[in-house]
Design a protein around this motif. Structure first.
Motif, PDB file in Angstrom:
ATOM      1  N   LEU A 165       0.611  -1.158   0.080  1.00 46.21           N
ATOM      2  CA  LEU A 165       0.110   0.000   0.195  1.00 46.21           C
ATOM      3  C   LEU A 165       0.732   1.246  -0.021  1.00 46.21           C
ATOM      4  O   LEU A 165       0.516   2.164  -0.804  1.00 46.21           O
ATOM      5  CB  LEU A 165      -0.795  -0.019   1.295  1.00 46.21           C
ATOM      6  CG  LEU A 165      -1.806   1.303   1.550  1.00 46.21           C
ATOM      7  CD1 LEU A 165      -2.640   1.583   0.323  1.00 46.21           C
ATOM      8  CD2 LEU A 165      -2.403   1.109   2.707  1.00 46.21           C
ATOM      9  N   ARG A 166       2.113   1.171   0.912  1.00 46.27           N
ATOM     10  CA  ARG A 166       2.921   2.448   0.881  1.00 46.27           C
ATOM     11  C   ARG A 166       3.521   2.660  -0.361  1.00 46.27           C
ATOM     12  O   ARG A 166       3.865   3.835  -0.750  1.00 46.27           O
ATOM     13  CB  ARG A 166       3.451   2.343   2.076  1.00 46.27           C
ATOM     14  CG  ARG A 166       2.909   2.607   3.417  1.00 46.27           C
ATOM     15  CD  ARG A 166       3.815   2.582   4.542  1.00 46.27           C
ATOM     16  NE  ARG A 166       3.172   2.821   5.876  1.00 46.27           N
ATOM     17  CZ  ARG A 166       3.163   4.241   6.084  1.00 46.27           C
ATOM     18  NH1 ARG A 166       4.048   5.117   5.383  1.00 46.27           N
ATOM     19  NH2 ARG A 166       2.578   4.518   7.163  1.00 46.27           N
ATOM     20  N   ARG A 167       3.879   1.666  -1.019  1.00 46.10           N
ATOM     21  CA  ARG A 167       4.737   1.581  -2.258  1.00 46.10           C
ATOM     22  C   ARG A 167       3.871   2.372  -3.452  1.00 46.10           C
ATOM     23  O   ARG A 167       4.015   3.390  -4.106  1.00 46.10           O
ATOM     24  CB  ARG A 167       5.316   0.244  -2.724  1.00 46.10           C
ATOM     25  CG  ARG A 167       6.382  -0.220  -1.850  1.00 46.10           C
ATOM     26  CD  ARG A 167       6.821  -1.558  -2.474  1.00 46.10           C
ATOM     27  NE  ARG A 167       7.138  -1.305  -4.041  1.00 46.10           N
ATOM     28  CZ  ARG A 167       7.159  -2.531  -4.704  1.00 46.10           C
ATOM     29  NH1 ARG A 167       6.695  -3.616  -4.517  1.00 46.10           N
ATOM     30  NH2 ARG A 167       7.700  -2.371  -6.070  1.00 46.10           N
ATOM     31  N   LEU A 168       2.341   1.975  -3.530  1.00 47.16           N
ATOM     32  CA  LEU A 168       1.760   2.557  -4.267  1.00 47.16           C
ATOM     33  C   LEU A 168       1.138   4.118  -3.854  1.00 47.16           C
ATOM     34  O   LEU A 168       1.242   4.678  -4.934  1.00 47.16           O
ATOM     35  CB  LEU A 168       0.407   1.641  -4.426  1.00 47.16           C
ATOM     36  CG  LEU A 168       0.536   0.219  -4.942  1.00 47.16           C
ATOM     37  CD1 LEU A 168      -0.741  -0.866  -4.784  1.00 47.16           C
ATOM     38  CD2 LEU A 168       0.815   0.310  -6.670  1.00 47.16           C
ATOM     39  N   LEU A 169       0.970   4.187  -2.752  1.00 40.21           N
ATOM     40  CA  LEU A 169       0.495   5.499  -2.295  1.00 40.21           C
ATOM     41  C   LEU A 169       1.698   6.430  -2.707  1.00 40.21           C
ATOM     42  O   LEU A 169       1.723   7.451  -3.067  1.00 40.21           O
ATOM     43  CB  LEU A 169       0.279   5.557  -0.850  1.00 40.21           C
ATOM     44  CG  LEU A 169      -1.120   5.333  -0.478  1.00 40.21           C
ATOM     45  CD1 LEU A 169      -1.240   5.056   1.121  1.00 40.21           C
ATOM     46  CD2 LEU A 169      -2.164   6.113  -1.183  1.00 40.21           C
TER      47      LEU A 169
END
Length: 240
Positions: A80-84
């Motif tokens: 999730l953090r990579r995408l955000l």
């Protein structure tokens, strides 16, 4: 509604994290759906994911007794953090996650958010899969492992009366798949509006047939995931 990642007759086909290129900066348009398969990624030692996760996420990861559950949680939240980070042009560790107010009680446990960001997002994980959705309006997503007949039989009476009637009329072999469609649609919608299952699952009709029935103001879409799973996406028609 069209969804980035393509459409198939049996549902939206998500992009796959680790196979497809990370996205560029977020621009208004179609919602995006991403899938992460945990077994496709090498297990990470705590030191690797602790550099990316915030204190709350690190505490949650450390609380898991089984390594498998810790790895699944860490992989989903790092993903999730990579995408955000890609959408917001930020280092994944610099993404500041928060919660919107709950629409029911006003408490700080509503939809997840990044304060001031131009996009809404949602995360769901089950078994070895994690599913992520991003949109310019409130969004909910749900992925679930297919449930055994005993569980389906127990839960079907708690659904909307019309859904209960639809599912009860089906032979068991068809009922299991129809229930999975219905439940993930319902969870995606309830996560999208921010209440989760604090709203009784009997209230809103989403349907158990091949095509979902979208509640007023929302668009529901089934998502094509791996065998043994079902998934759905709910996107608000307007910014909330």
């Amino acid at each position: 509604m069209s969804v980035d990642g393509g459409e198939r007759a049996h549902g939206t086909r998500p992009l796959v994290l680790g196979r497809d290129p990370l996205p560029g900066a977020w621009t208004p348009g179609r919602p995006h759906v991403w899938l992460l398969r945990v077994p496709d990624h090498a297990p990470q030692r705590p030191a690797a994911y602790e550099r990316i996760l915030d204190a709350r996420e690190r505490d949650r990861a450390a609380a898991f007794v089984r390594d498998l559950h810790r790895e699944r949680y860490a992989a989903a939240h790092v993903g999730l953090r990579r995408l955000l980070g890609a959408y917001l042009d930020l280092d994944p560790a610099a993404v500041e996650l928060t919660r919107e107010p709950c629409p029911g009680c006003g408490g700080p446990h509503g939809r997840p958010a990044v304060a001031g960001a131009p996009l809404h997002f949602n995360l769901s994980h089950a078994g070895d899969l994690a599913l992520f959705a991003f949109a310019g309006t409130p969004v909910g997503v749900d992925v679930e492992e297919r449930q055994p007949a005993a569980v389906v039989t127990e839960v079907v009476p708690s659904l909307h009366p019309t859904e209960t009637a639809e599912l009860t009329a089906l032979p068991e072999a068809a009922r299991l798949g129809a229930f999975a469609r219905c439940w993930t649609r319902k969870e995606a919608y309830l996560k999208g509006i921010g209440t989760g299952l604090s709203e009784d699952p009997s209230v809103t009709y989403v349907g158990s047939g091949p095509a979902p029935t979208s509640p007023t103001g929302w668009s529901l879409t089934d998502v094509a995931v791996d065998p043994g799973y079902a998934a759905a996406l709910a996107v608000a028609d307007t910014i909330g």
